[in-house]
Design a protein around this motif. Structure first.
Motif, PDB file in Angstrom:
ATOM      1  N   THR A 280     -37.109 -82.060 -29.608  1.00 25.26           N
ATOM      2  CA  THR A 280     -38.114 -81.237 -30.319  1.00 25.26           C
ATOM      3  C   THR A 280     -37.481 -80.050 -30.427  1.00 25.26           C
ATOM      4  N   GLY A 281     -36.426 -79.726 -29.788  1.00 26.07           N
ATOM      5  CA  GLY A 281     -36.375 -78.413 -29.423  1.00 26.07           C
ATOM      6  C   GLY A 281     -34.500 -78.015 -28.690  1.00 26.07           C
ATOM      7  N   TRP A 282     -33.802 -77.119 -29.243  1.00 30.68           N
ATOM      8  CA  TRP A 282     -32.253 -76.608 -28.809  1.00 30.68           C
ATOM      9  C   TRP A 282     -32.488 -75.837 -27.138  1.00 30.68           C
ATOM     10  N   ASP A 283     -31.964 -76.675 -26.557  1.00 28.94           N
ATOM     11  CA  ASP A 283     -31.973 -75.965 -24.731  1.00 28.94           C
ATOM     12  C   ASP A 283     -30.294 -75.176 -24.480  1.00 28.94           C
ATOM     13  N   SER A 284     -30.729 -73.714 -24.528  1.00 31.02           N
ATOM     14  CA  SER A 284     -29.057 -73.444 -24.882  1.00 31.02           C
ATOM     15  C   SER A 284     -28.976 -73.463 -23.659  1.00 31.02           C
ATOM     16  N   SER A 285     -29.817 -73.136 -22.419  1.00 28.51           N
ATOM     17  CA  SER A 285     -29.052 -73.273 -21.332  1.00 28.51           C
ATOM     18  C   SER A 285     -27.940 -73.558 -20.528  1.00 28.51           C
ATOM     19  N   LEU A 286     -27.439 -75.175 -20.676  1.00 29.56           N
ATOM     20  CA  LEU A 286     -26.129 -75.751 -20.236  1.00 29.56           C
ATOM     21  C   LEU A 286     -24.902 -74.915 -21.324  1.00 29.56           C
ATOM     22  N   ARG A 287     -24.426 -73.566 -20.383  1.00 31.00           N
ATOM     23  CA  ARG A 287     -23.719 -73.449 -21.275  1.00 31.00           C
ATOM     24  C   ARG A 287     -22.149 -73.522 -20.914  1.00 31.00           C
ATOM     25  N   VAL A 288     -21.148 -73.860 -21.801  1.00 34.58           N
ATOM     26  CA  VAL A 288     -19.938 -74.011 -21.331  1.00 34.58           C
ATOM     27  C   VAL A 288     -19.078 -72.641 -20.801  1.00 34.58           C
ATOM     28  N   PRO A 289     -18.534 -72.842 -18.975  1.00 31.65           N
ATOM     29  CA  PRO A 289     -17.991 -71.008 -19.042  1.00 31.65           C
ATOM     30  C   PRO A 289     -17.777 -70.576 -19.947  1.00 31.65           C
ATOM     31  N   ALA A 290     -17.350 -69.949 -20.185  1.00 33.83           N
ATOM     32  CA  ALA A 290     -16.570 -68.727 -21.096  1.00 33.83           C
ATOM     33  C   ALA A 290     -15.372 -67.782 -20.808  1.00 33.83           C
ATOM     34  N   ALA A 291     -15.260 -68.302 -19.297  1.00 32.09           N
ATOM     35  CA  ALA A 291     -13.807 -67.324 -18.458  1.00 32.09           C
ATOM     36  C   ALA A 291     -12.987 -66.885 -19.658  1.00 32.09           C
ATOM     37  N   THR A 292     -12.070 -68.099 -20.204  1.00 30.98           N
ATOM     38  CA  THR A 292     -11.395 -67.769 -21.160  1.00 30.98           C
ATOM     39  C   THR A 292     -11.431 -69.188 -22.064  1.00 30.98           C
ATOM     40  N   ILE A 293     -12.409 -70.392 -22.565  1.00 32.30           N
ATOM     41  CA  ILE A 293     -12.647 -70.796 -23.398  1.00 32.30           C
ATOM     42  C   ILE A 293     -13.159 -68.950 -24.599  1.00 32.30           C
ATOM     43  N   GLU A 294     -12.882 -69.644 -25.697  1.00 28.73           N
ATOM     44  CA  GLU A 294     -13.128 -68.775 -26.488  1.00 28.73           C
ATOM     45  C   GLU A 294     -13.888 -69.693 -27.964  1.00 28.73           C
ATOM     46  N   GLN A 295     -13.688 -71.343 -28.311  1.00 25.87           N
ATOM     47  CA  GLN A 295     -14.238 -71.544 -29.175  1.00 25.87           C
ATOM     48  C   GLN A 295     -14.492 -72.786 -28.926  1.00 25.87           C
ATOM     49  N   ASN A 296     -15.620 -73.584 -28.481  1.00 31.15           N
ATOM     50  CA  ASN A 296     -15.817 -75.462 -28.336  1.00 31.15           C
ATOM     51  C   ASN A 296     -15.352 -76.003 -29.408  1.00 31.15           C
ATOM     52  N   VAL A 297     -14.319 -77.409 -29.198  1.00 29.54           N
ATOM     53  CA  VAL A 297     -13.663 -77.850 -30.357  1.00 29.54           C
ATOM     54  C   VAL A 297     -14.542 -79.469 -31.152  1.00 29.54           C
ATOM     55  N   THR A 298     -14.127 -80.077 -29.650  1.00 27.76           N
ATOM     56  CA  THR A 298     -14.429 -81.665 -29.145  1.00 27.76           C
ATOM     57  C   THR A 298     -15.278 -81.698 -28.156  1.00 27.76           C
ATOM     58  N   ILE A 299     -16.578 -82.567 -28.172  1.00 26.58           N
ATOM     59  CA  ILE A 299     -17.376 -82.837 -26.984  1.00 26.58           C
ATOM     60  C   ILE A 299     -16.900 -84.789 -26.677  1.00 26.58           C
ATOM     61  N   THR A 300     -17.070 -85.029 -25.719  1.00 23.43           N
ATOM     62  CA  THR A 300     -16.587 -86.745 -25.616  1.00 23.43           C
ATOM     63  C   THR A 300     -16.640 -87.241 -24.325  1.00 23.43           C
ATOM     64  N   PRO A 301     -17.911 -88.175 -24.654  1.00 25.09           N
ATOM     65  CA  PRO A 301     -18.327 -88.785 -23.488  1.00 25.09           C
ATOM     66  C   PRO A 301     -16.986 -89.811 -22.081  1.00 25.09           C
ATOM     67  N   ASP A 302     -17.966 -90.010 -21.173  1.00 26.07           N
ATOM     68  CA  ASP A 302     -18.151 -91.113 -19.874  1.00 26.07           C
ATOM     69  C   ASP A 302     -17.963 -92.743 -20.293  1.00 26.07           C
ATOM     70  N   ARG A 303     -17.631 -93.193 -19.819  1.00 23.72           N
ATOM     71  CA  ARG A 303     -17.951 -94.684 -19.519  1.00 23.72           C
ATOM     72  C   ARG A 303     -19.282 -95.107 -19.904  1.00 23.72           C
ATOM     73  N   ALA A 304     -19.983 -94.434 -19.041  1.00 22.80           N
ATOM     74  CA  ALA A 304     -21.582 -94.467 -19.521  1.00 22.80           C
ATOM     75  C   ALA A 304     -22.408 -93.850 -21.022  1.00 22.80           C
ATOM     76  N   GLY A 305     -21.169 -93.403 -21.452  1.00 19.86           N
ATOM     77  CA  GLY A 305     -21.702 -92.459 -22.514  1.00 19.86           C
ATOM     78  C   GLY A 305     -22.365 -91.534 -22.868  1.00 19.86           C
ATOM     79  N   ARG A 306     -21.866 -90.344 -21.607  1.00 17.04           N
ATOM     80  CA  ARG A 306     -22.973 -89.451 -21.483  1.00 17.04           C
ATOM     81  C   ARG A 306     -21.865 -88.370 -21.619  1.00 17.04           C
ATOM     82  N   PRO A 307     -21.933 -87.264 -21.471  1.00 17.19           N
ATOM     83  CA  PRO A 307     -21.535 -85.580 -21.508  1.00 17.19           C
ATOM     84  C   PRO A 307     -19.938 -85.431 -20.993  1.00 17.19           C
ATOM     85  N   GLN A 308     -19.056 -85.579 -21.022  1.00 16.20           N
ATOM     86  CA  GLN A 308     -18.058 -85.487 -20.031  1.00 16.20           C
ATOM     87  C   GLN A 308     -16.475 -84.948 -20.042  1.00 16.20           C
ATOM     88  N   TRP A 309     -16.102 -84.344 -21.084  1.00 17.12           N
ATOM     89  CA  TRP A 309     -15.609 -83.643 -21.702  1.00 17.12           C
ATOM     90  C   TRP A 309     -15.737 -82.865 -22.384  1.00 17.12           C
TER      91      TRP A 309
END
Length: 386
Positions: A280-309
């Motif tokens: 129903t909507g976007w939740d942006s509260s679970l943000r990747v830390p931005a200490a040194t990361i400047e742009q997110n390029v890929t998102i990949t899962p663990d064995r169960a299909g949940r977000p991992q990296w």
């Protein structure tokens, strides 16, 4: 303001940086380390790797370019993992110079790669199980057509996305031919595509009201279900692009990209963004830390299909490659291989099916006086241990 990158839709594609102040402290790391894996000694430096795909623990592909000159000129490069080592894959005689930017595979016998030559023309290569061969670009090659993403689906199907000027392009391979598919958005640029058990998903930017906003769309078989980020704000700024998507279910979708912000003098800059669509909507509260990361390029899962990296772009002068890892509750920034003499570092990740492990390839750039040059490519692996 800390260092940020101009928005890009592929790993380190013509990345430009500006300098600023230091960011917040990096969170503590958890789990096993990323380990660098040797590359074939025959890879001709300078080189880069921009995309990786795995079909099982003993089969993976990585693509980029070697013998690079400047940002674009070079020779297309494909590496293959056989379960023990990476080796250069023989390529057909190509009449063009350039590099490959994206790869996808559905089995050991079916894979696709796309690239761009020094004249700005897009190219498509197909692995038939025995060799790579070039497949004509649908509609003919033109400098205005940019192919950005490729996906390999079941039963030999495949998808291409990109843009022709400001017109999004979607193409589907069925029955040995490419067929145009109506785009989920009228204007904008599509950056990525994934073929999953939950359908085919595309990501990119939609041109709305004079600005670009991130968009995700799912192919239903008869049409598109589109989820835009128009009106969504993170720290008061719009979501300018979505680079990748991980669909756990139709109402459990994770996306990564960038947020448009204004820097000194009104310069358009970016910060990383991670969003979760709950149906129903976007939740942006679970943000990747931005200490040194400047742009997110890929998102990949663990064995169960949940977000991992999350693979990312970092710079300038990073001490290491950087990733973000999800523990089911929060994202933590994690170091990869140590780096020296690198101006910009980017990583693209790929899950290894049947395991909890992940491949990553890197494109490293230096900044010699008066120029911009690719450095030494890298491949890293994480076994998924916590």
């Amino acid at each position: 303001m800390r260092t940020v990158l101009i928005a890009v839709t592929t790993l380190l594609a013509a990345a430009t940086v500006v300098h600023g102040g230091a960011g917040p402290a990096v969170a503590a790391e958890t789990g096993a380390a990323w380990e660098r894996v040797p590359l074939p000694s025959s890879v001709a430096a300078p080189a880069l790797l921009q995309s990786v795909a795995a079909t099982d623990p003993a089969n993976a592909w990585a693509v980029g370019g070697e013998a690079m000159s400047g940002r674009d000129a070079g020779t297309p490069l494909i590496l293959r993992w056989n379960g023990a080592t990476w080796a250069k894959a023989p390529l057909p005689a190509l009449s063009w110079s350039g590099s490959l930017r994206s790869v996808a595979g559905s089995s050991r016998f079916e894979a696709w790669a796309i690239g761009r030559d020094t004249a700005g023309l897009s190219h498509v290569l197909r692995w038939t199980g025995q060799s790579w061969r070039e497949v004509p670009v649908p509609g003919g090659a033109s400098a205005s057509l940019t192919l950005s993403g490729v996906a390999a689906g079941p039963r030999g199907s495949a998808w291409l996305v990109g843009h022709d000027g400001d017109r999004p392009v979607v193409l589907r391979w069925t029955g040995g031919v490419w067929r145009a598919v109506a785009s989920p958005v009228e204007a904008g640029r599509l950056a990525g595509v994934r073929a999953t058990r939950h359908g085919v998903w595309v990501t990119g930017q939609e041109h709305v009201g004079g600005e670009y906003v991130g968009v995700v769309a799912r192919w239903t078989g008869a049409g598109w279900t589109t989820v835009t980020t128009s009106g969504v704000r993170a720290d008061g700024a719009p979501i300018s692009a979505i680079n990748d998507v991980l669909a756990v279910a139709a109402d459990d979708v994770w996306a990564v990209g960038s947020v448009a912000v204004r820097g000194p003098g009104g310069l358009s800059l970016t910060q990383p963004w991670t969003g979760h669509w709950n149906g129903t909507g976007w939740d942006s509260s679970l943000r990747v830390p931005a200490a040194t990361i400047e742009q997110n390029v890929t998102i990949t899962p663990d064995r169960a299909g949940r977000p991992q990296w999350v693979g990312s772009i970092v710079g300038p002068n990073p001490a290491s490659t950087r990733y973000a890892r999800f523990d089911g509750t929060a994202w933590t920034e994690v170091s990869g291989s140590p780096l020296a003499g690198v101006f910009i570092a980017g990583t693209a990740t790929a899950h290894i099916p049947g395991t909890n492990a992940t491949w990553s390839v890197g494109a490293l750039a230096t900044q010699p006086p008066g120029g911009f040059a690719w450095g030494t490519p890298l491949i890293e692996r994480h076994d998924g241990g916590r």
